[in-house]
Enzyme design. Structure first.
Site, PDB file in Angstrom:
ATOM      1  N   SER A   1       0.876  -1.177   0.000  1.00 29.79           N
ATOM      2  CA  SER A   1       0.000   0.000   0.000  1.00 29.79           C
ATOM      3  C   SER A   1       0.906   1.218   0.000  1.00 29.79           C
ATOM      4  CB  SER A   1      -0.852  -0.021   1.272  1.00 29.79           C
ATOM      5  OG  SER A   1      -1.498   1.217   1.473  1.00 29.79           O
TER       6      SER A   1
ATOM      7  N   TYR B   1      -2.719  -0.125  10.793  1.00 25.61           N
ATOM      8  CA  TYR B   1      -2.689  -0.441   9.354  1.00 25.61           C
ATOM      9  C   TYR B   1      -1.298  -0.136   8.784  1.00 25.61           C
ATOM     10  CZ  TYR B   1      -4.127  -0.634   4.428  1.00 25.61           C
ATOM     11  OH  TYR B   1      -4.239  -0.954   3.088  1.00 25.61           O
TER      12      TYR B   1
END
Ligand SMILES: NC(=O)c1ccc[n+]([C@@H]2O[C@H](COP(=O)([O-])OP(=O)(O)OC[C@H]3O[C@@H](n4cnc5c(N)ncnc54)[C@H](O)[C@@H]3O)[C@@H](O)[C@H]2O)c1
Length: 267
Positions: free
Chosen positions: A144, A157
Site C-alpha cells: 500500500s 494499518y
C-alpha cells in the site's frame, strides 16, 4: 488479450471483491488459469456464478488449513501452481495511537496483523512446494502507499503494511533463485470493500462507502487520478509475467505519484 500469462496457473487469495477480484479478471484475460481462496461465502458464490471454471475455496486465509485446501484445489484443477497472489487485507479507518483505547489494543493488533501479515505468510508457505516445482514461481503480495508513507491509514494499518513490505524483502532474499517475490503498493482505490476490525466495531464498515471518494482520491495525488482495482491489476499482470523475469524484492506503485507530492505549504 495479449497472452502475457498464457499457460500460467495462479492462486489468488482474497479475491471476492476489490483489487483481488480485478486481478482474477486481468489474469484470465491474459491467458492464466486462476483459482481463488476467499473468506466471504456470498462473494465466493458470486464469483463462481460469473466464472464457473474458477475453483473457489471458501475459507479463512489466516489459517494454514484454508491455504492448504486452496492450493490442493488449484493443483487438482491445473496440475500445479506458478503464481501466488495475496490481496487479503483489513483497515483501521485512520485510528491514531491516541484514538485507540488501551483495552482494545491487544485484540485490534491481533486482528490487524493476523489478517494483513500472517495470511500472507501462510499462503506463501502453503504454496511453496508447488511454486518451486513450477520452475518460474512468482509471489505477489499487496502492499500500500501505507507501506511507505504515513497519513493514509492509522498506526496499526501502517505498521502492518510496513510488515508486508518486510515480507517481500525477506522472501525475495530467501526464495531466490527459484521464486521471484514482489509487491504491488496501490494508492487509495475506488470500488473496493475494504473492511474494518471487529474489536474496533468497524467490521461491517467499508472504505468503499466513503462519500466523494473519487474526488478525494484524485485531489490527493500529483496525477489527479482516482484509480480502481482494474487499474492496479495490470501491475500484478506485469510482475507475474516473464517480462519481469529480472525483478525481485521490489514494488510497483500504482498510486498517482504520491511519492513526488510537494510538501504542504505552511499557512
Ligand atoms: N482500498 C484501498 O484503498 C487500498 C489501498 C492500498 C492497498 N490496499 C490493499 O489492497 C488489498 C485488497 O484490498 P481491497 O481494498 O481490494 O479490499 P476488499 O475488501 O475489497 O478485498 C479484500 C478481499 O479479501 C477478502 N478477505 C478478507 N479477509 C480474508 C481472510 N481472512 N481470508 C480470506 N479472504 C479474506 C475479503 O472478503 C475481500 O474479498 C488489501 O491488502 C488492502 O490493504 C487497499
Amino acid at each position: 488479450m495479449t497472452g502475457w500469462l498464457e499457460g500460467r496457473r495462479a492462486l489468488i487469495v482474497g479475491a471476492g471483491s476489490g483489487i483481488g477480484r480485478a486481478v482474477v479478471d486481468a489474469f484470465r484475460s491474459e491467458g492464466a488459469r486462476v483459482a481463488v481462496l476467499e473468506r466471504d461465502a456470498a462473494k465466493a458464490a458470486a464469483l463462481e456464478a460469473e466464472a464457473p471454471d474458477v475453483p473457489v475455496t471458501v475459507g479463512d486465509a489466516t489459517t494454514r488449513a484454508a491455504n492448504d485446501t486452496a492450493v490442493a484445489a488449484a493443483v487438482a484443477a491445473f496440475g500445479g501452481l506458478d503464481v501466488l497472489v495475496n490481496c487479503v487485507g483489513v483497515f483501521d479507518f485512520y485510528r491514531s495511537i491516541e484514538d485507540l483505547d488501551a483495552a482494545v489494543l491487544d485484540d485490534a493488533f491481533d486482528e490487524m496483523f493476523r489478517t494483513n501479515v500472517k495470511s500472507h505468510l501462510h499462503s506463501v508457505k502453503a504454496a511453496l512446494p508447488e511454486l518451486k516445482r513450477s520452475g518460474h514461481g512468482v509471489v505477489l503480495l499487496t502492499e500500500s502507499t501505507s507501506s511507505y508513507y504515513p497519513g493514509r491509514g492509522g498506526v496499526l494499518y501502517l505498521s502492518s503494511k510496513f510488515a508486508v513490505r518486510g515480507l517481500v524483502t525477506a522472501l525475495a532474499h530467501d526464495l531466490a533463485p527459484e521464486i521471484r517475490v514482489n509487491g504491488v503498493a496501490p494508492g487509495g482505490t475506488l470500488g473496493t470493500d475494504l473492511r474494518g476490525l471487529p474489536s474496533l466495531g468497524t467490521a461491517e464498515r467499508s472504505l468503499g462507502d466513503a462519500p466523494r471518494r473519487a474526488e478525494e482520491l484524485a485531489a490527493r495525488v500529483p496525477l489527479h487520478v482516482a484509480l480502481s482495482g482494474e487499474d492496479h491489476a495490470w501491475s500484478y499482470v506485469f510482475l507475474a509475467s516473464d517480462r519481469a523475469r529480472g525483478i525481485t524484492g521490489q514494488a510497483v506503485h500504482p498510486d498517482g505519484g504520491i511519492g513526488v507530492s510537494a510538501p504542504r505549504k505552511r499557512s
